[in-house]
Write an enzyme that holds these catalytic residues in place. Structure first.
Site, short mmCIF file in Angstrom:
data_model
loop_
_atom_site.label_atom_id
_atom_site.label_comp_id
_atom_site.label_asym_id
_atom_site.label_seq_id
_atom_site.Cartn_x
_atom_site.Cartn_y
_atom_site.Cartn_z
N LYS A 166 38.66 29.68 34.24
CA LYS A 166 39.38 30.26 32.68
C LYS A 166 39.60 31.47 32.09
O LYS A 166 39.81 31.96 31.68
CB LYS A 166 38.52 29.53 31.33
N GLY A 167 39.52 32.04 33.77
CA GLY A 167 39.77 33.24 34.41
C GLY A 167 38.95 34.69 33.26
O GLY A 167 38.68 36.17 33.33
N LEU A 168 37.32 34.55 33.00
CA LEU A 168 36.38 34.76 32.49
C LEU A 168 35.92 35.98 33.22
O LEU A 168 34.85 37.09 33.13
CB LEU A 168 35.69 33.91 32.09
N GLY A 169 35.14 35.33 34.65
CA GLY A 169 34.80 36.23 35.74
C GLY A 169 35.57 38.11 35.31
O GLY A 169 35.32 38.47 35.74
N SER A 170 37.32 37.64 35.82
CA SER A 170 37.87 38.71 36.20
C SER A 170 38.10 39.42 34.42
O SER A 170 37.67 40.58 34.74
CB SER A 170 38.84 37.91 35.85
N ILE A 214 29.27 33.41 36.48
CA ILE A 214 29.68 32.32 35.24
C ILE A 214 29.39 31.21 35.27
O ILE A 214 29.78 30.23 36.59
CB ILE A 214 31.31 32.80 34.86
N GLU A 226 26.98 43.90 45.17
CA GLU A 226 25.89 43.98 46.36
C GLU A 226 26.61 42.36 46.75
O GLU A 226 26.51 40.85 46.38
CB GLU A 226 24.62 43.74 45.32
#
EC number: 2.3.1.48
Length: 508
Positions: free
Chosen positions: A258-262, A251, A284
């Site tokens: 912003k919580g976008l990875g989750s 990201i 990995e």
């Protein structure tokens, strides 16, 4: 090389990535950020020789990520017989497509030629609304020319943000095993609410490893039997059982925190949960930040599943005075069936289950980061003492202590198996001390993550986001619970062994 430090420049500081859009006067800069790493590009010391006032501006069109490289400087080192200034374009040509080295005027002309109805390549997977706007996720194969083009433009982000990360070899004969997920921010155009612009926010790459599934045992099978495997000419390799591995996950900085990875991870996970050939979704070499995000996302999902909720500590199990820890603290058959159903690798599933079971321990024995009256409470938990949690710690009953000891043995059993070789080098006393030390660290980490899970759950309610947008609340890990230093003391934790055996927490 020259000893004059004035000719050396930090490559991390000199290099600036810019997201731009076309404007009436050329380009408009939306966001800028520096790379975290450049050692894979400019060497271990991340230094560039031969320039003063060096600036390397890597511009990207915010939608299709068309790149343009601009190198400027105040002064360049005059070459001698022994040394010369680094050829920056030549170095970066191994990481950027040829189009990145076009003239600035050509770059600006190309930007203006991109149609208003441009959309990201691949297939739309899903869309969602976050606090700062609408997002869409697209997926595709590298065999799709548009997907390949976009990936080729952004692959330099891998060495920029993944320590030791390397780009995908586009000419690999197995390139069709890769699937790419792109995350885009979708924004309505000014005064044109029926039209949208797309802004690249991140991406992830996944690779399929074919997994041999041995045939089921039968009574008629003899030791001389050899399994056979044959396919017809029209067989689709995509239908073979496989383990799908998340290889790269990025990201970019303007869209972090912003919580976008989750969100992206959870979307990918749900895609492969429904993907019949995939038997496990692996990761990995995750870094610590990804580990935390993954732990919380897996905990949020699994804690809602009836099969997972049914996995409990069997408090009727007796604890032996000596010898191995019992193997039936949690029903192993149900454990494995649940793990396989949700396609999570054994170590990660065990950690998330241990964390969940810790959150279900009786309040009197549930470890936490301390209580508000403790001096280091704010530092350890990140919470203000003024926010409460004044509840007194209940006195543990013998049953409570028994439950806690069973949970502790469950965790230690996994840690011992994971570190068997290292622990085997130690004397019995040192082995116990080292295992207790690692266990205390794992326990502390679980308490920290459970606090994050609880707080993210509260944020989800406060922001009015839909169910599943954030990690749900779990029982508090800091509501008057036993401090972890007390647990360490009870376990007889000692300093690290002089034999320096490497004992790890066993994170997936």
């Amino acid at each position: 090389m020259s000893g004059d430090d004035d000719w050396w420049t930090s490559s991390n500081e000199a290099l600036l990535v810019s997201l731009v859009t076309p404007s009436d006067t050329g380009v408009k800069t939306l966001d800028t950020f520096h790379p975290e790493y450049t050692n894979n590009i400019f060497g271990e010391k991340e230094q560039i020789f031969g320039y003063k006032g060096l600036r390397i501006n890597l511009q990207y069109n915010a939608s299709d990520m068309l790149p343009n490289l601009k190198v400027s400087y105040k002064k360049k080192y005059q070459p001698t017989a022994d040394e010369e200034a680094l050829d920056i374009n030549e170095v970066l040509s191994e990481f950027l497509p040829e189009i990145a080295f076009q003239k600035q005027s050509d770059f600006e002309t190309r930007l203006k030629s991109i149609p208003d109805n441009w959309t990201p390549p691949g297939t739309l997977v899903t869309s969602f609304t976050n606090k700062d706007g609408e997002y869409e996720v697209y997926s595709g194969k590298i065999t799709d020319p548009a997907v390949k083009q976009l990936l080729n433009r952004i692959q330099i982000l891998v060495p920029f943000f993944v320590d030791g990360g390397t780009p995908i070899d586009m000419e690999d004969p197995d390139v069709d095993r890769w699937t790419i997920y792109f995350l885009y921010n979708k924004r309505p155009l000014l005064n044109q609410p029926d039209k949208f612009s797309y802004h690249f926010a991140g991406y992830s790459t996944l690779y399929r490893y074919y997994a041999f599934q041995p045939p089921a045992e039968s009574e008629s099978k003899t030791p001389t039997d050899t399994p056979t495997f044959s396919v017809d000419g029209d067989f689709d390799l995509d239908t073979l059982p496989c383990r799908t591995r998340i290889s790269q996950f990025i990201i970019i900085p303007p869209f972090q925190q912003k919580g976008l990875g989750s969100r992206l991870y959870s979307i990918i996970y749900q895609q492969y949960l429904k993907h019949e050939p995939t038997i496990e979704l692996t990761v990995e070499d995750p870094n610590e930040a990804f580990d935390d995000m993954r732990d919380l996302a897996d905990l949020a999902f699994l804690s809602k599943q009836p099969e997972f909720q049914a996995l409990k500590i069997d408090t009727s199990v007796e604890i032996p005075e000596e010898g191995k820890a019992p193997s039936n603290i949690v029903d192993q058959a149900a454990w494995e069936a649940c793990r396989k159903k949700f396609k999570i690798v054994p170590r990660q599933f065990a950690r998330v289950l241990e964390m969940y079971l810790m959150s279900q321990l009786p309040e009197s024995v549930r470890p936490g980061l301390g209580a508000p009256e403790d001096e280091d409470y704010e530092e350890q938990s990140g919470r203000s003492k003024s926010k409460g949690h004044e509840k007194a710690l209940p006195k543990p009953t013998p049953e409570d202590e028994h439950t806690y000891r069973l949970w502790m043995m469950l965790v230690k059993r996994r840690l011992y198996v994971h570190n068997r070789d290292a622990l085997g080098q130690l004397e019995l006393k040192e082995r116990r001390e080292e295992l207790a030390k690692v266990f205390a660290g794992v326990e502390f980490d679980y308490a920290r993550l459970l606090i994050k899970a609880e707080e993210q759950g509260k944020l989800a309610q406060a922001d009015g986001e839909t169910a599943g947008d954030q990690v749900p609340a779990t029982p508090s890990a800091a509501n008057g619970k036993r401090k972890l230093d007390e647990v360490e003391q009870a376990e007889g934790t000692a300093a690290a062994s002089s034999k320096k055996a490497k004992v790890e927490s066993g994170h997936a």
